[in-house]
Motif scaffolding. Structure first.
Motif, PDB file in Angstrom:
ATOM      1  N   LEU A 186     -57.509  37.061 -19.845  1.00 19.51           N
ATOM      2  CA  LEU A 186     -57.215  38.434 -19.444  1.00 19.51           C
ATOM      3  C   LEU A 186     -57.791  38.712 -18.069  1.00 19.51           C
ATOM      4  CD1 LEU A 186     -58.131  40.280 -22.775  1.00 19.51           C
ATOM      5  CD2 LEU A 186     -55.846  39.618 -22.003  1.00 19.51           C
ATOM      6  N   LEU A 187     -57.145  39.606 -17.348  1.00 21.66           N
ATOM      7  CA  LEU A 187     -57.705  40.065 -16.081  1.00 21.66           C
ATOM      8  C   LEU A 187     -58.657  41.202 -16.423  1.00 21.66           C
ATOM      9  CD1 LEU A 187     -57.407  39.390 -13.064  1.00 21.66           C
ATOM     10  CD2 LEU A 187     -55.890  41.361 -12.881  1.00 21.66           C
ATOM     11  N   ALA A 188     -59.893  40.831 -16.698  1.00 23.96           N
ATOM     12  CA  ALA A 188     -60.898  41.784 -17.183  1.00 23.96           C
ATOM     13  C   ALA A 188     -62.276  41.190 -16.941  1.00 23.96           C
ATOM     14  CB  ALA A 188     -60.689  42.070 -18.669  1.00 23.96           C
ATOM     15  N   GLY A 206     -60.927  28.500 -19.658  1.00 27.00           N
ATOM     16  CA  GLY A 206     -60.793  29.390 -18.516  1.00 27.00           C
ATOM     17  C   GLY A 206     -62.127  29.723 -17.871  1.00 27.00           C
ATOM     18  N   ARG A 207     -63.127  29.991 -18.686  1.00 26.95           N
ATOM     19  CA  ARG A 207     -64.455  30.287 -18.143  1.00 26.95           C
ATOM     20  C   ARG A 207     -65.002  29.084 -17.376  1.00 26.95           C
ATOM     21  NH1 ARG A 207     -66.772  35.071 -17.623  1.00 26.95           N
ATOM     22  NH2 ARG A 207     -68.821  34.283 -18.256  1.00 26.95           N
ATOM     23  N   LEU A 243     -63.906  45.435 -19.621  1.00 21.89           N
ATOM     24  CA  LEU A 243     -63.420  46.389 -18.619  1.00 21.89           C
ATOM     25  C   LEU A 243     -62.123  45.828 -18.069  1.00 21.89           C
ATOM     26  CD1 LEU A 243     -66.785  47.166 -16.791  1.00 21.89           C
ATOM     27  CD2 LEU A 243     -65.530  48.697 -18.314  1.00 21.89           C
ATOM     28  N   THR A 244     -61.009  46.311 -18.592  1.00 22.18           N
ATOM     29  CA  THR A 244     -59.710  45.779 -18.199  1.00 22.18           C
ATOM     30  C   THR A 244     -59.268  46.396 -16.877  1.00 22.18           C
ATOM     31  OG1 THR A 244     -58.557  47.492 -19.463  1.00 22.18           O
ATOM     32  CG2 THR A 244     -59.056  45.429 -20.601  1.00 22.18           C
ATOM     33  N   ARG A 245     -58.400  45.652 -16.165  1.00 19.00           N
ATOM     34  CA  ARG A 245     -57.908  46.144 -14.879  1.00 19.00           C
ATOM     35  C   ARG A 245     -56.869  47.241 -15.069  1.00 19.00           C
ATOM     36  NH1 ARG A 245     -57.753  43.369  -9.933  1.00 19.00           N
ATOM     37  NH2 ARG A 245     -59.507  42.183 -10.782  1.00 19.00           N
ATOM     38  N   TRP A 246     -56.183  47.185 -16.222  1.00 20.89           N
ATOM     39  CA  TRP A 246     -55.180  48.205 -16.515  1.00 20.89           C
ATOM     40  C   TRP A 246     -55.433  48.785 -17.893  1.00 20.89           C
ATOM     41  CZ3 TRP A 246     -53.845  43.606 -14.135  1.00 20.89           C
ATOM     42  CH2 TRP A 246     -53.385  43.732 -12.804  1.00 20.89           C
ATOM     43  N   ASP A 304     -62.069  37.148 -14.245  1.00 26.86           N
ATOM     44  CA  ASP A 304     -63.456  36.991 -14.681  1.00 26.86           C
ATOM     45  C   ASP A 304     -63.576  36.679 -16.172  1.00 26.86           C
ATOM     46  OD1 ASP A 304     -64.404  37.483 -12.131  1.00 26.86           O
ATOM     47  OD2 ASP A 304     -64.512  39.653 -12.447  1.00 26.86           O
ATOM     48  N   TRP A 305     -62.592  37.129 -16.962  1.00 25.01           N
ATOM     49  CA  TRP A 305     -62.658  36.878 -18.402  1.00 25.01           C
ATOM     50  C   TRP A 305     -61.286  36.362 -18.865  1.00 25.01           C
ATOM     51  CZ3 TRP A 305     -61.471  37.735 -23.547  1.00 25.01           C
ATOM     52  CH2 TRP A 305     -62.493  37.499 -24.470  1.00 25.01           C
TER      53      TRP A 305
END
Length: 472
Positions: free
Chosen positions: A43-45, A26-27, A469-472, A39-40
């Motif tokens: 996960l959307l984080a 993914g990266r 830093l997660t979005r949720w 970004d990570w």
């Protein structure tokens, strides 16, 4: 037990490799052409090691649950265990959310440009908003809805509109609603497992439901609220078919109808409901009239929204178009179709992976020692059906990324598989269950202690919440 702890560790190792591959591939994809919009991944984080005011509380809840959760789950009366499970799950979720602080962790999560609270003012005339709802779904339509409003039936935004109308305004109240209601889903699962399988297995699952890494996304996302509604629909159906209660059947149908108008994808909960009906078929045969209040309740919410002018099928058709108009049409299916499963590993944790391994073993060996294994087989069938629903959602291509929150209603039902880790033989309850659970597992029986699995679950959640830093 079917297989041994070594096979559990092999399964966890394979899952860890899947996650590692998803991160590395993914990266690379995101760095090369930025088509993942994460970004990570998976996960959307984004990477951002940090501490916060919730850190001490999260550690304290984790330590207390690992130390006292197993014996309390075994000893407490059920009427005390159920609310204690909800209270502890709520404390765990709140403390994890507060690692990011009150403002970022809770108060503004549901106020971002894509979220429900951005559209509250447009529902000042609710009947008119419902009649014109589908006219604002597509990106090219005038005043198109924010992404999450467009992506869900109107019962989802209406929930926050009604909270606003009764004075619970703003992101703080909305976030607290999602956390406190979402945490009740743990109790719903316990109720269903107890009714359909065995109280011993439900008690064994309780500490794992509390310390699930999924709590990172339960606080704060609206999907936590959706998860609770769907879970209680299943739980009440389980009570209806096992207790032959017309009232529970009607309430279950009502919640199932609401579930379908909170999220289009939650129609797949029908698979779990079908398995509940199969497992409770004796109750239905004994009182087939149960189907009448169930179907009547099921029709209430769809009828109300249809009469108000909202066309569910037309809205879903337009949503599919909008999904492909945005990032959903760009994100590569070839990556997310397997990376979503890696995301599920992070949400459910290593104990759930081992539990799913044992779930398969229970089904394979279901004909051996059948009287002792009946409860375990029933639980294994319930868990397997939830996994099937998740896989259908995955293959549909409508869940590319963000499944850490979107799939909460399905991943929640994978966690009861952890109950199989509390017994040396996954056969439902046994005379040794209470002793083993109170001791944190059978340390001298060649197995991995229950407290070790719980520690792994808590550590994963704490690491995810403090490193990302997660979005949720």
């Amino acid at each position: 037990m079917p297989g041994g702890p070594r096979r559990d560790l092999y399964a966890v190792g394979a899952a860890a490799l899947l996650v590692t591959a998803a991160v590395l591939v993914g990266r690379h994809i995101q760095g090369a052409d930025r088509t993942l919009f994460a970004d990570w991944p998976p996960l959307l984080a984004s990477w951002g090691p940090h501490l916060g005011p919730g850190t001490p509380a999260a550690v304290l809840v984790a330590v207390a649950t690992v130390a006292y959760g197993p014996p309390l789950a075994a000893r407490l009366p059920w009427r005390i265990l159920a609310p204690l499970t909800w209270g502890t799950a709520t404390a765990w979720t709140f403390s994890l959310a507060l690692v990011d602080g009150w403002h970022r962790g809770i108060a503004v999560r549901l106020t971002t440009p894509h979220e429900y609270l951005q559209a509250i003012d447009r529902f000042h005339d609710i009947p008119a908003a419902l009649r014109g709802f589908t006219g604002h779904i597509l990106l090219g339509s005038p005043d198109n809805w924010p992404a999450h409003v467009a992506g869900h039936p109107p019962a989802a935004p209406l929930t926050f509109v009604l909270l606003d109308r009764i004075g619970l305004r703003g992101g703080g109240w909305a976030g607290m609603w999602c956390i406190t209601v979402g945490a009740t889903a743990c109790v719903a699962v316990l109720v269903a497992v107890r009714a359909l399988a065995d109280e011993g297995l439900a008690r064994g699952a309780a500490p794992f439901l509390v310390l699930a890494p999924a709590a990172v996304w339960t606080g704060t996302s609206a999907d936590a609220y959706f998860t609770a509604v769907a879970a209680w629909a299943v739980a009440l159906l389980a009570l209806a078919v096992t207790g032959r209660s017309l009232w529970w059947a009607g309430a279950s149908g009502l919640l199932f109808g609401l579930t379908c108008y909170l999220s289009y994808g939650l129609t797949l909960v029908a698979l779990i409901a079908a398995m509940v009906l199969v497992l409770g078929r004796r109750g239905i045969r004994g009182r087939p009239v149960l189907l009448v209040p169930l179907l009547t309740g099921l029709a209430v919410v769809p009828t109300a929204f249809t009469l108000a002018g909202f066309d569910w099928w037309e809205a879903y058709r337009l949503l599919v178009t909008r999904y492909h108009q945005g990032v959903g049409g760009i994100r590569p299916y070839g990556y997310w179709v397997w990376a979503n499963l890696a995301c599920t590993v992070l949400v459910t944790g290593p104990a759930a992976v081992a539990g799913l391994r044992r779930t398969g073993a229970v089904l394979v060996h279901r004909c051996r020692d059948a009287p002792d294994r009946a409860a375990g087989v029933r639980l294994a069938l319930l868990v397997s059906t939830a996994l099937l629903a998740l896989l259908v959602a995955d293959l549909s291509g409508m869940s590319k990324a963000e499944t850490e929150r979107i799939w909460l209603p399905f991943t929640l039902w994978l966690l009861p598989a952890c109950a199989f880790l509390t017994l040396p033989r996954a056969s439902g309850s046994s005379p040794r269950f209470s002793t083993l659970l109170e001791q944190g597992g059978p340390p001298r029986a060649g197995g991995i202690p229950v407290r070790a699995w719980l520690t792994a679950q808590a550590l994963l959640a704490l690491l995810l919440n403090h490193l990302l830093l997660t979005r949720w």
